[in-house]
Write a protein that holds these residues in place. Structure first.
Motif, short mmCIF file in Angstrom:
data_model
loop_
_atom_site.label_atom_id
_atom_site.label_comp_id
_atom_site.label_asym_id
_atom_site.label_seq_id
_atom_site.Cartn_x
_atom_site.Cartn_y
_atom_site.Cartn_z
N ASP A 75 2.47 -43.39 21.32
CA ASP A 75 4.04 -44.01 20.30
C ASP A 75 3.53 -45.57 20.27
O ASP A 75 3.94 -46.26 20.97
N HIS A 180 1.87 -31.46 12.88
CA HIS A 180 2.34 -32.55 13.16
C HIS A 180 3.09 -31.41 14.31
O HIS A 180 3.42 -31.66 15.69
N GLN A 181 3.38 -30.07 13.82
CA GLN A 181 3.98 -29.13 15.04
C GLN A 181 3.30 -29.40 16.20
O GLN A 181 4.32 -29.43 17.97
N PHE A 184 3.02 -32.72 18.30
CA PHE A 184 4.85 -32.76 18.90
C PHE A 184 4.58 -32.16 20.04
O PHE A 184 4.88 -32.40 20.56
N ARG A 187 2.27 -32.92 22.85
CA ARG A 187 2.71 -34.74 23.32
C ARG A 187 4.17 -34.81 23.97
O ARG A 187 4.11 -35.57 25.28
N HIS A 211 13.18 -31.69 18.55
CA HIS A 211 13.54 -32.64 18.31
C HIS A 211 14.81 -33.38 18.32
O HIS A 211 15.48 -32.87 18.15
N ASP A 215 13.28 -32.85 11.98
CA ASP A 215 12.45 -33.53 11.14
C ASP A 215 11.88 -33.48 9.51
O ASP A 215 11.61 -33.67 8.89
N PRO A 222 7.53 -36.85 14.34
CA PRO A 222 7.17 -36.74 14.95
C PRO A 222 6.50 -37.21 16.74
O PRO A 222 5.08 -37.65 16.59
N GLY A 227 11.87 -36.66 21.28
CA GLY A 227 11.60 -35.66 21.43
C GLY A 227 12.19 -35.37 22.69
O GLY A 227 12.55 -36.34 23.71
#
Length: 304
Positions: A75, A180-181, A184, A187, A211, A215, A222, A227
């Protein structure tokens, strides 16, 4: 090799690769290691599913690309290629260098023939979340990129800017749910080493990426720093503000819950979390953002 034979080999290669990935993910761990992808065999012969140097894999026996790969970046770190989802919900995958390079040409062939591809998205060093089948639905040479559909419903979208608002929102929802979900989740869980940050449960199938800022809100990006890896019961309790997390990582249980008398799950699963500290990832860059924790904690405090 005749076109008929080549087409038959192409279909067998793609079917075999996808069957292997389905069997591999059925074990409960969808993330695959790079060495596994390089060791894949087709009909008894080595046939790596990713290129050892490039992001586009085009085996010699095929005319069209077999797979594309998005490199893992932490990130906030600059990505080598700006692969991103467009406003129409379709992934934009960048060419690599000269548009006439054989790998980029193989993307055009894949688009012309409508063949399914594999897409490997980096979620950690040498770790990839596979998406398949995906399809190249348009080549955009002026931007050195192709448009990729994540599922069959997106294959029929117009990519010339005249997609209806309903279609656009639907396509963006597909990208959120399919891309995305899952990315995320993987990760975050990888950063927390497959462990619930509250109760230390280590069963990956029972873990979620919660989250801090939802979101649905603009700041609910994300990113791992937004998270926390939580087991399903603590994720639900966090979302329902049964418990909260202070900016310093200390867990608080809502006062009315602390006063309840019930079975062992309430006592050991929830009440016992009060005043405990979150177990944090090893890398400081993966720690929860204190500002986001504070924002979420204030909402929790308003309900106490």
């Amino acid at each position: 090799m005749s076109d008929t034979v080549r087409d038959d080999v192409d279909g067998r290669v793609r079917a075999a690769a996808m069957a292997w990935l389905r069997e591999r993910s059925a074990r409960g761990e969808p993330v695959v290691r790079r060495d596994e992808l390089l060791a894949f065999q087709f009909e008894g012969r080595p046939l790596p599913l990713v290129d050892s140097r490039l992001g586009i894999r085009k085996p010699k026996m095929l005319d069209a690309a077999l797979s594309i790969l998005t490199t893992y970046t932490r990130d906030g770190a600059p990505a080598p290629y700006d692969d991103a989802v467009g406003d129409d919900g379709l992934l934009r995958y960048k060419f690599q260098g000269n548009p006439r390079h054989y790998t980029n040409v193989s993307l055009q062939v894949a688009a012309d023939r409508g063949v399914p591809l594999l897409w490997f998205f980096g979620v950690g060093e040498g770790l990839y979340l596979p998406f398949f089948p995906v399809w190249i639905v348009a080549v955009e040479p002026e931007r050195s990129q192709v448009a990729v559909a994540l599922e069959d419903a997106q294959r029929h979208l117009r990519v010339d800017g005249v997609t209806s608002e309903i279609e656009r929102r639907y396509s963006l929802r597909i990208a959120k749910q399919r891309l995305h979900q899952p990315v995320f989740r993987q990760r975050v869980i990888h950063a927390y080493e497959s462990c619930c940050a509250m109760c230390r449960l280590r069963h990956t199938a029972l873990l979620d990426a919660a989250h801090i800022v939802p979101d649905r809100e603009a700041r609910g990006v994300p990113a791992v720093s937004n998270g926390v890896s939580l087991c399903k019961i603590h994720h639900a309790a966090y979302d329902e503000n049964i418990l909260g997390v202070r900016p310093d990582g200390i867990i608080e249980v809502r006062s009315d819950i602390l006063q309840e008398i019930d079975g062992p799950m309430l006592k050991h699963g929830l009440q016992a979390m009060h005043q405990h500290k979150l177990a944090l990832p090893r890398r400081r860059s993966d720690h929860p953002d204190p500002l986001l924790l504070e924002e979420r904690y204030e909402k929790f405090r308003a309900l106490v």
